[in-house]
Design a protein around this motif. Structure first.
Motif, PDB file in Angstrom:
ATOM      1  N   SER A   3       0.838  -1.193   0.000  1.00 26.04           N
ATOM      2  CA  SER A   3       0.000   0.000   0.000  1.00 26.04           C
ATOM      3  C   SER A   3       0.873   1.244   0.000  1.00 26.04           C
ATOM      4  N   GLU A   4       0.255   2.354  -0.344  1.00 30.01           N
ATOM      5  CA  GLU A   4       0.930   3.649  -0.356  1.00 30.01           C
ATOM      6  C   GLU A   4       0.060   4.658   0.372  1.00 30.01           C
ATOM      7  N   LEU A   5       0.709   5.596   1.064  1.00 33.88           N
ATOM      8  CA  LEU A   5       0.011   6.712   1.686  1.00 33.88           C
ATOM      9  C   LEU A   5       0.101   7.906   0.743  1.00 33.88           C
ATOM     10  N   GLY A   6      -0.953   8.692   0.669  1.00 28.74           N
ATOM     11  CA  GLY A   6      -0.946   9.870  -0.178  1.00 28.74           C
ATOM     12  C   GLY A   6      -2.361  10.288  -0.523  1.00 28.74           C
ATOM     13  N   SER A   7      -2.497  10.915  -1.659  1.00 30.03           N
ATOM     14  CA  SER A   7      -3.801  11.367  -2.141  1.00 30.03           C
ATOM     15  C   SER A   7      -4.071  10.665  -3.474  1.00 30.03           C
ATOM     16  N   PHE A   8      -5.077   9.805  -3.488  1.00 28.19           N
ATOM     17  CA  PHE A   8      -5.368   8.966  -4.648  1.00 28.19           C
ATOM     18  C   PHE A   8      -6.840   9.058  -5.006  1.00 28.19           C
ATOM     19  N   THR A   9      -7.159   8.649  -6.214  1.00 33.96           N
ATOM     20  CA  THR A   9      -8.546   8.535  -6.642  1.00 33.96           C
ATOM     21  C   THR A   9      -8.780   7.095  -7.080  1.00 33.96           C
ATOM     22  N   ILE A  10      -9.771   6.472  -6.485  1.00 35.32           N
ATOM     23  CA  ILE A  10     -10.180   5.111  -6.846  1.00 35.32           C
ATOM     24  C   ILE A  10     -11.450   5.249  -7.680  1.00 35.32           C
ATOM     25  N   ALA A  17      -8.941   8.644  -1.787  1.00 38.42           N
ATOM     26  CA  ALA A  17      -8.396   7.678  -0.827  1.00 38.42           C
ATOM     27  C   ALA A  17      -7.053   8.193  -0.329  1.00 38.42           C
ATOM     28  N   GLU A  18      -6.809   8.004   0.947  1.00 38.58           N
ATOM     29  CA  GLU A  18      -5.536   8.400   1.547  1.00 38.58           C
ATOM     30  C   GLU A  18      -4.558   7.230   1.608  1.00 38.58           C
ATOM     31  N   VAL A  19      -5.093   6.023   1.481  1.00 36.15           N
ATOM     32  CA  VAL A  19      -4.276   4.808   1.434  1.00 36.15           C
ATOM     33  C   VAL A  19      -4.723   4.036   0.200  1.00 36.15           C
ATOM     34  N   GLN A  20      -3.757   3.711  -0.670  1.00 38.80           N
ATOM     35  CA  GLN A  20      -4.076   2.962  -1.888  1.00 38.80           C
ATOM     36  C   GLN A  20      -3.373   1.621  -1.850  1.00 38.80           C
ATOM     37  N   ASP A  34      -4.135  -0.631  -4.436  1.00 41.82           N
ATOM     38  CA  ASP A  34      -4.198  -1.050  -5.821  1.00 41.82           C
ATOM     39  C   ASP A  34      -4.979   0.050  -6.535  1.00 41.82           C
ATOM     40  N   GLU A  35      -4.936   0.075  -7.844  1.00 43.10           N
ATOM     41  CA  GLU A  35      -5.735   1.066  -8.566  1.00 43.10           C
ATOM     42  C   GLU A  35      -7.225   0.906  -8.276  1.00 43.10           C
ATOM     43  N   ALA A  36      -7.628  -0.292  -7.849  1.00 42.03           N
ATOM     44  CA  ALA A  36      -9.044  -0.593  -7.645  1.00 42.03           C
ATOM     45  C   ALA A  36      -9.479  -0.570  -6.181  1.00 42.03           C
ATOM     46  N   VAL A  37      -8.545  -0.522  -5.243  1.00 40.70           N
ATOM     47  CA  VAL A  37      -8.888  -0.645  -3.821  1.00 40.70           C
ATOM     48  C   VAL A  37      -8.064   0.345  -3.006  1.00 40.70           C
ATOM     49  N   GLY A  38      -8.749   1.037  -2.117  1.00 43.73           N
ATOM     50  CA  GLY A  38      -8.066   1.958  -1.219  1.00 43.73           C
ATOM     51  C   GLY A  38      -8.874   2.176   0.044  1.00 43.73           C
ATOM     52  N   PHE A  39      -8.418   3.110   0.852  1.00 48.94           N
ATOM     53  CA  PHE A  39      -9.109   3.463   2.087  1.00 48.94           C
ATOM     54  C   PHE A  39      -9.265   4.973   2.142  1.00 48.94           C
ATOM     55  N   ALA A  40     -10.491   5.417   2.375  1.00 55.58           N
ATOM     56  CA  ALA A  40     -10.816   6.833   2.418  1.00 55.58           C
ATOM     57  C   ALA A  40     -11.137   7.250   3.850  1.00 55.58           C
ATOM     58  N   LYS A  41     -10.629   8.407   4.228  1.00 58.14           N
ATOM     59  CA  LYS A  41     -10.918   8.942   5.559  1.00 58.14           C
ATOM     60  C   LYS A  41     -12.344   9.478   5.581  1.00 58.14           C
ATOM     61  N   GLN A  42     -13.089   9.063   6.601  1.00 61.69           N
ATOM     62  CA  GLN A  42     -14.476   9.466   6.753  1.00 61.69           C
ATOM     63  C   GLN A  42     -14.567  10.712   7.650  1.00 61.69           C
ATOM     64  N   GLN A  43     -15.719  11.329   7.703  1.00 60.23           N
ATOM     65  CA  GLN A  43     -15.905  12.538   8.514  1.00 60.23           C
ATOM     66  C   GLN A  43     -15.639  12.298   9.995  1.00 60.23           C
ATOM     67  N   ASP A  44     -15.874  11.074  10.465  1.00 61.02           N
ATOM     68  CA  ASP A  44     -15.654  10.778  11.884  1.00 61.02           C
ATOM     69  C   ASP A  44     -14.204  10.424  12.197  1.00 61.02           C
ATOM     70  N   GLY A  45     -13.320  10.490  11.182  1.00 64.63           N
ATOM     71  CA  GLY A  45     -11.901  10.220  11.396  1.00 64.63           C
ATOM     72  C   GLY A  45     -11.492   8.778  11.175  1.00 64.63           C
ATOM     73  N   THR A  46     -12.447   7.900  10.915  1.00 63.50           N
ATOM     74  CA  THR A  46     -12.126   6.502  10.638  1.00 63.50           C
ATOM     75  C   THR A  46     -11.881   6.329   9.136  1.00 63.50           C
TER      76      THR A  46
END
Length: 134
Positions: free
Chosen positions: A28-35, A44-47, A49-61
């Motif tokens: 994985s990579e940390l940064g600013s990505f678009t899935i 997404a702040e964590v990528q 793969d080009e198809a899968v990442g993790f986005a920070k939600q309003q509650d911080g999760t």
């Protein structure tokens, strides 16, 4: 000293999330990505793969975004029909990495002596033994 803790897990730290993914064998990579999948895009702040990442939600999760079906790696594709397995493995790895980070933050030289791989016991609990020789 023994300390019993029950943890309800919320993924809130992108660095620990990245360590947990590494423990699972997922790069994985940390940064600013678009899935983008099916014409829908998410930042997404964590990528993983080009198809899968993790986005920070309003509650911080962090929440998983994207689709394992379109992942380029077999490891991630393998979770397509087994989202529960992915979530369980991530929860275990994140919990372990979070505990290690919190022990590190104490600055007392703790090391995980038993069960660093996070084997889940018959009771559903993960037992870690940390020791400090200072």
């Amino acid at each position: 000293m023994s300390h019993w803790t029950k943890v309800k897990l919320q993924v809130t730290d992108p660095g620990i999330l990245q360590k947990a993914l590494t423990q699972m064998g997922v790069k994985s990579e940390l940064g600013s990505f678009t899935i983008t999948q099916y014409g829908t895009s998410s930042s997404a702040e964590v990528q993983c793969d080009e198809a899968v990442g993790f986005a920070k939600q309003q509650d911080g999760t962090f929440a998983r975004v994207g689709d394992f079906y379109h992942a380029r790696t077999q490891k991630l594709k393998g979770y397509y029909n087994n989202l529960e397995k992915f979530q369980q493995e991530l929860n275990v790895a994140y919990g372990i990495e979070d505990a290690i980070q919190k022990l590190d933050d104490l600055g007392m030289g703790f090391e995980i002596e038993e069960n660093a791989e996070g084997v889940i016991g018959a009771d559903g609990m993960i037992r870690l033994v940390a020791v400090s020789w200072s």
